[in-house]
Motif scaffolding. Structure first.
Motif, PDB file in Angstrom:
ATOM      1  N   GLY A 122     -12.904  -4.272 -19.631  1.00 53.39           N
ATOM      2  CA  GLY A 122     -13.772  -3.818 -18.546  1.00 53.39           C
ATOM      3  C   GLY A 122     -13.581  -4.638 -17.284  1.00 53.39           C
ATOM      4  O   GLY A 122     -13.597  -4.103 -16.165  1.00 53.39           O
ATOM      5  N   VAL A 123     -13.387  -5.949 -17.450  1.00 57.02           N
ATOM      6  CA  VAL A 123     -13.153  -6.824 -16.299  1.00 57.02           C
ATOM      7  C   VAL A 123     -11.784  -6.526 -15.698  1.00 57.02           C
ATOM      8  O   VAL A 123     -11.631  -6.414 -14.465  1.00 57.02           O
ATOM      9  N   VAL A 124     -10.778  -6.363 -16.549  1.00 52.72           N
ATOM     10  CA  VAL A 124      -9.424  -6.028 -16.072  1.00 52.72           C
ATOM     11  C   VAL A 124      -9.459  -4.722 -15.268  1.00 52.72           C
ATOM     12  O   VAL A 124      -8.900  -4.638 -14.167  1.00 52.72           O
ATOM     13  N   ALA A 125     -10.146  -3.721 -15.795  1.00 51.36           N
ATOM     14  CA  ALA A 125     -10.201  -2.421 -15.107  1.00 51.36           C
ATOM     15  C   ALA A 125     -10.926  -2.547 -13.768  1.00 51.36           C
ATOM     16  O   ALA A 125     -10.521  -1.930 -12.771  1.00 51.36           O
ATOM     17  N   ILE A 159     -11.117  -5.216 -11.833  1.00 46.98           N
ATOM     18  CA  ILE A 159     -10.266  -5.932 -10.878  1.00 46.98           C
ATOM     19  C   ILE A 159      -9.136  -5.017 -10.400  1.00 46.98           C
ATOM     20  O   ILE A 159      -8.798  -4.992  -9.203  1.00 46.98           O
TER      21      ILE A 159
END
Lengths: 128, 128
Positions: free
Chosen positions: A114-117, A119
Protein backbone atom coordinates in the motif's frame (compact mmCIF):
# COMPACT_ATOMS: atom_id res chain seq x y z
CA UNK A 1 -2.05 9.52 27.62
CA UNK A 2 -4.68 7.14 28.99
CA UNK A 3 -3.74 4.01 30.90
CA UNK A 4 -3.50 1.25 28.36
CA UNK A 5 -4.83 -1.47 30.67
CA UNK A 6 -3.53 -4.96 31.32
CA UNK A 7 -1.86 -6.75 28.41
CA UNK A 8 -2.25 -3.73 26.22
CA UNK A 9 -0.30 -3.17 23.04
CA UNK A 10 1.57 0.02 22.24
CA UNK A 11 3.06 1.23 18.98
CA UNK A 12 6.43 2.87 18.48
CA UNK A 13 6.66 4.55 15.10
CA UNK A 14 10.40 4.52 14.60
CA UNK A 15 12.05 6.88 12.12
CA UNK A 16 15.64 7.71 11.22
CA UNK A 17 15.77 11.31 12.43
CA UNK A 18 17.59 14.29 10.93
CA UNK A 19 19.31 17.49 12.01
CA UNK A 20 16.56 19.77 10.67
CA UNK A 21 13.51 19.64 12.96
CA UNK A 22 11.23 20.23 9.98
CA UNK A 23 12.20 16.78 8.74
CA UNK A 24 9.89 15.30 11.36
CA UNK A 25 6.75 17.08 10.12
CA UNK A 26 5.40 14.14 8.05
CA UNK A 27 5.90 11.81 11.02
CA UNK A 28 3.88 14.08 13.28
CA UNK A 29 1.04 13.98 10.73
CA UNK A 30 1.31 10.20 10.42
CA UNK A 31 1.24 9.81 14.23
CA UNK A 32 -1.86 12.01 14.43
CA UNK A 33 -3.65 9.79 11.91
CA UNK A 34 -2.57 6.59 13.67
CA UNK A 35 -3.82 7.92 17.02
CA UNK A 36 -7.14 8.89 15.42
CA UNK A 37 -7.53 5.44 13.84
CA UNK A 38 -6.48 3.51 16.97
CA UNK A 39 -7.72 5.65 19.85
CA UNK A 40 -7.24 2.95 22.51
CA UNK A 41 -3.62 2.29 21.58
CA UNK A 42 -0.75 4.31 23.00
CA UNK A 43 1.41 5.56 20.12
CA UNK A 44 4.89 7.04 20.41
CA UNK A 45 7.26 8.40 17.82
CA UNK A 46 10.95 7.59 18.28
CA UNK A 47 14.12 8.29 16.31
CA UNK A 48 17.34 6.40 15.66
CA UNK A 49 19.48 9.52 15.52
CA UNK A 50 19.50 13.32 15.87
CA UNK A 51 15.98 13.60 17.34
CA UNK A 52 14.28 12.63 20.57
CA UNK A 53 12.90 10.51 22.04
CA UNK A 54 15.09 7.57 21.14
CA UNK A 55 13.70 4.03 21.22
CA UNK A 56 14.50 3.67 24.92
CA UNK A 57 12.64 6.85 25.81
CA UNK A 58 9.56 5.88 23.80
CA UNK A 59 9.50 2.41 25.36
CA UNK A 60 9.74 3.89 28.85
CA UNK A 61 6.73 6.08 28.10
CA UNK A 62 4.71 3.10 26.89
CA UNK A 63 5.70 0.98 29.90
CA UNK A 64 4.50 3.82 32.12
CA UNK A 65 1.12 3.48 30.37
CA UNK A 66 0.90 -0.18 31.37
CA UNK A 67 1.76 -1.55 27.94
CA UNK A 68 2.98 -5.16 27.95
CA UNK A 69 3.59 -5.65 24.24
CA UNK A 70 5.14 -3.15 21.86
CA UNK A 71 5.11 -3.19 18.09
CA UNK A 72 8.00 -1.19 16.65
CA UNK A 73 6.93 -0.05 13.18
CA UNK A 74 9.92 1.25 11.20
CA UNK A 75 9.12 4.33 9.14
CA UNK A 76 11.99 3.57 6.82
CA UNK A 77 11.85 2.99 3.10
CA UNK A 78 14.15 0.06 2.70
CA UNK A 79 15.54 -2.87 4.67
CA UNK A 80 19.14 -1.65 4.92
CA UNK A 81 21.72 -1.80 7.66
CA UNK A 82 19.73 0.20 10.20
CA UNK A 83 16.83 -2.24 10.10
CA UNK A 84 18.92 -5.37 9.74
CA UNK A 85 21.41 -4.57 12.51
CA UNK A 86 20.99 -1.34 14.48
CA UNK A 87 17.30 -1.58 15.30
CA UNK A 88 17.36 -5.30 16.25
CA UNK A 89 20.31 -4.55 18.55
CA UNK A 90 18.40 -1.71 20.22
CA UNK A 91 15.36 -3.94 20.63
CA UNK A 92 17.51 -6.69 22.16
CA UNK A 93 18.84 -4.18 24.71
CA UNK A 94 15.35 -3.03 25.63
CA UNK A 95 14.05 -6.60 25.84
CA UNK A 96 16.86 -7.41 28.28
CA UNK A 97 16.01 -4.30 30.32
CA UNK A 98 12.26 -5.14 30.42
CA UNK A 99 11.97 -8.94 30.83
CA UNK A 100 8.15 -8.86 31.00
CA UNK A 101 7.78 -6.77 27.90
CA UNK A 102 7.34 -8.29 24.43
CA UNK A 103 8.89 -6.07 21.75
CA UNK A 104 8.27 -6.98 18.12
CA UNK A 105 9.71 -5.39 14.99
CA UNK A 106 7.43 -4.95 11.96
CA UNK A 107 8.82 -4.79 8.41
CA UNK A 108 9.83 -1.40 7.00
CA UNK A 109 6.98 0.80 5.83
CA UNK A 110 8.59 0.83 2.38
CA UNK A 111 8.01 -2.91 2.09
CA UNK A 112 4.24 -2.50 2.35
CA UNK A 113 2.41 -2.78 -0.99
CA UNK A 114 0.00 0.00 0.00
CA UNK A 115 2.87 2.37 0.78
CA UNK A 116 4.68 1.43 -2.44
CA UNK A 117 1.51 2.06 -4.47
CA UNK A 118 0.92 5.44 -2.78
CA UNK A 119 4.48 6.58 -3.48
CA UNK A 120 4.24 5.40 -7.09
CA UNK A 121 0.96 7.30 -7.51
CA UNK A 122 2.62 10.40 -6.06
CA UNK A 123 5.49 10.10 -8.55
CA UNK A 124 3.07 9.77 -11.47
CA UNK A 125 1.02 12.78 -10.33
CA UNK A 126 4.17 14.87 -9.89
CA UNK A 127 5.97 13.68 -13.00
CA UNK A 128 4.10 15.74 -15.56
CA UNK B 1 14.32 3.04 -23.39
CA UNK B 2 12.26 4.63 -26.16
CA UNK B 3 13.04 8.07 -27.54
CA UNK B 4 10.97 10.51 -25.56
CA UNK B 5 10.30 12.88 -28.46
CA UNK B 6 10.53 16.63 -28.64
CA UNK B 7 9.68 18.57 -25.51
CA UNK B 8 9.19 15.39 -23.59
CA UNK B 9 9.19 15.16 -19.82
CA UNK B 10 11.26 12.70 -17.84
CA UNK B 11 11.08 11.72 -14.18
CA UNK B 12 13.98 11.22 -11.80
CA UNK B 13 12.90 9.39 -8.68
CA UNK B 14 15.55 10.58 -6.27
CA UNK B 15 16.26 8.65 -3.07
CA UNK B 16 18.85 8.96 -0.32
CA UNK B 17 20.77 5.73 -0.91
CA UNK B 18 22.35 3.38 1.61
CA UNK B 19 25.31 1.03 1.92
CA UNK B 20 23.20 -2.13 1.80
CA UNK B 21 21.99 -2.78 -1.76
CA UNK B 22 18.81 -4.38 -0.40
CA UNK B 23 17.79 -0.92 0.82
CA UNK B 24 16.90 -0.04 -2.78
CA UNK B 25 14.36 -2.85 -3.22
CA UNK B 26 11.26 -0.72 -2.50
CA UNK B 27 12.47 1.91 -4.95
CA UNK B 28 12.84 -0.66 -7.72
CA UNK B 29 9.24 -1.74 -7.09
CA UNK B 30 8.05 1.87 -7.07
CA UNK B 31 9.90 2.60 -10.33
CA UNK B 32 8.32 -0.46 -11.93
CA UNK B 33 4.84 0.81 -10.98
CA UNK B 34 5.59 4.32 -12.21
CA UNK B 35 6.83 2.99 -15.56
CA UNK B 36 3.71 0.85 -15.89
CA UNK B 37 1.44 3.83 -15.09
CA UNK B 38 3.29 6.29 -17.36
CA UNK B 39 4.54 4.14 -20.24
CA UNK B 40 5.47 7.09 -22.48
CA UNK B 41 7.59 8.80 -19.83
CA UNK B 42 11.26 7.98 -19.30
CA UNK B 43 11.80 7.23 -15.61
CA UNK B 44 15.16 7.00 -13.85
CA UNK B 45 16.06 6.23 -10.27
CA UNK B 46 18.93 8.22 -8.76
CA UNK B 47 20.57 8.41 -5.35
CA UNK B 48 22.13 11.16 -3.28
CA UNK B 49 24.74 8.91 -1.70
CA UNK B 50 26.17 5.38 -1.62
CA UNK B 51 24.30 4.11 -4.70
CA UNK B 52 24.39 4.78 -8.44
CA UNK B 53 23.40 6.49 -10.62
CA UNK B 54 23.67 9.87 -8.96
CA UNK B 55 21.48 12.76 -10.12
CA UNK B 56 23.96 13.73 -12.84
CA UNK B 57 24.03 10.22 -14.25
CA UNK B 58 20.24 9.93 -14.30
CA UNK B 59 19.89 13.33 -15.99
CA UNK B 60 22.43 12.35 -18.64
CA UNK B 61 20.40 9.25 -19.41
CA UNK B 62 17.20 11.26 -19.76
CA UNK B 63 18.89 13.88 -21.96
CA UNK B 64 20.06 11.03 -24.19
CA UNK B 65 16.38 10.07 -24.56
CA UNK B 66 15.55 13.55 -25.87
CA UNK B 67 13.95 14.79 -22.68
CA UNK B 68 13.73 18.59 -22.37
CA UNK B 69 12.05 18.88 -18.98
CA UNK B 70 12.82 16.81 -15.91
CA UNK B 71 10.78 16.45 -12.78
CA UNK B 72 12.90 15.37 -9.83
CA UNK B 73 10.59 13.60 -7.37
CA UNK B 74 12.30 13.17 -3.99
CA UNK B 75 11.57 9.82 -2.38
CA UNK B 76 12.34 11.25 1.02
CA UNK B 77 10.05 11.40 4.03
CA UNK B 78 10.69 14.86 5.31
CA UNK B 79 11.86 18.26 4.11
CA UNK B 80 15.20 18.29 5.93
CA UNK B 81 18.64 19.54 4.99
CA UNK B 82 19.07 17.25 2.00
CA UNK B 83 15.98 18.59 0.28
CA UNK B 84 16.40 22.19 1.39
CA UNK B 85 20.08 22.51 0.48
CA UNK B 86 21.86 19.53 -1.07
CA UNK B 87 19.33 18.64 -3.76
CA UNK B 88 18.67 22.25 -4.90
CA UNK B 89 22.45 22.71 -5.19
CA UNK B 90 22.77 19.59 -7.32
CA UNK B 91 19.88 20.74 -9.51
CA UNK B 92 21.49 24.18 -9.92
CA UNK B 93 24.70 22.49 -11.10
CA UNK B 94 22.84 20.37 -13.62
CA UNK B 95 20.79 23.32 -14.85
CA UNK B 96 24.03 25.23 -15.47
CA UNK B 97 25.45 22.22 -17.33
CA UNK B 98 22.31 21.81 -19.50
CA UNK B 99 21.07 25.33 -20.37
CA UNK B 100 18.21 24.05 -22.54
CA UNK B 101 16.92 21.66 -19.93
CA UNK B 102 14.24 22.60 -17.40
CA UNK B 103 14.74 20.75 -14.11
CA UNK B 104 12.03 21.04 -11.47
CA UNK B 105 12.00 19.71 -7.93
CA UNK B 106 8.75 18.27 -6.55
CA UNK B 107 7.98 18.23 -2.81
CA UNK B 108 9.13 15.25 -0.76
CA UNK B 109 6.99 12.13 -1.07
CA UNK B 110 6.41 12.28 2.70
CA UNK B 111 4.60 15.59 2.27
CA UNK B 112 1.93 14.01 0.06
CA UNK B 113 -1.38 13.35 1.88
CA UNK B 114 -1.83 10.05 0.03
CA UNK B 115 1.59 8.82 1.13
CA UNK B 116 0.98 9.98 4.71
CA UNK B 117 -2.36 8.15 4.78
CA UNK B 118 -0.84 4.95 3.38
CA UNK B 119 1.94 4.96 5.97
CA UNK B 120 -0.56 5.64 8.76
CA UNK B 121 -2.71 2.75 7.55
CA UNK B 122 0.35 0.52 7.51
CA UNK B 123 1.16 1.49 11.11
CA UNK B 124 -2.39 0.74 12.23
CA UNK B 125 -2.40 -2.67 10.48
CA UNK B 126 0.97 -3.56 11.99
CA UNK B 127 0.34 -2.17 15.44
CA UNK B 128 -1.82 -4.99 16.77
Amino acid sequence: MADAGSGAVGIVMFAHGARDPRWAEPFLRIAEQVRAAAPGTPVELAYLDFMTPDLRGAIHRLVACGVERIRVVPLFFGPGGHLRTDVPNLIAEETAAHPRLVIELAPAAGEDPGVVAAIAAYCVRNGG
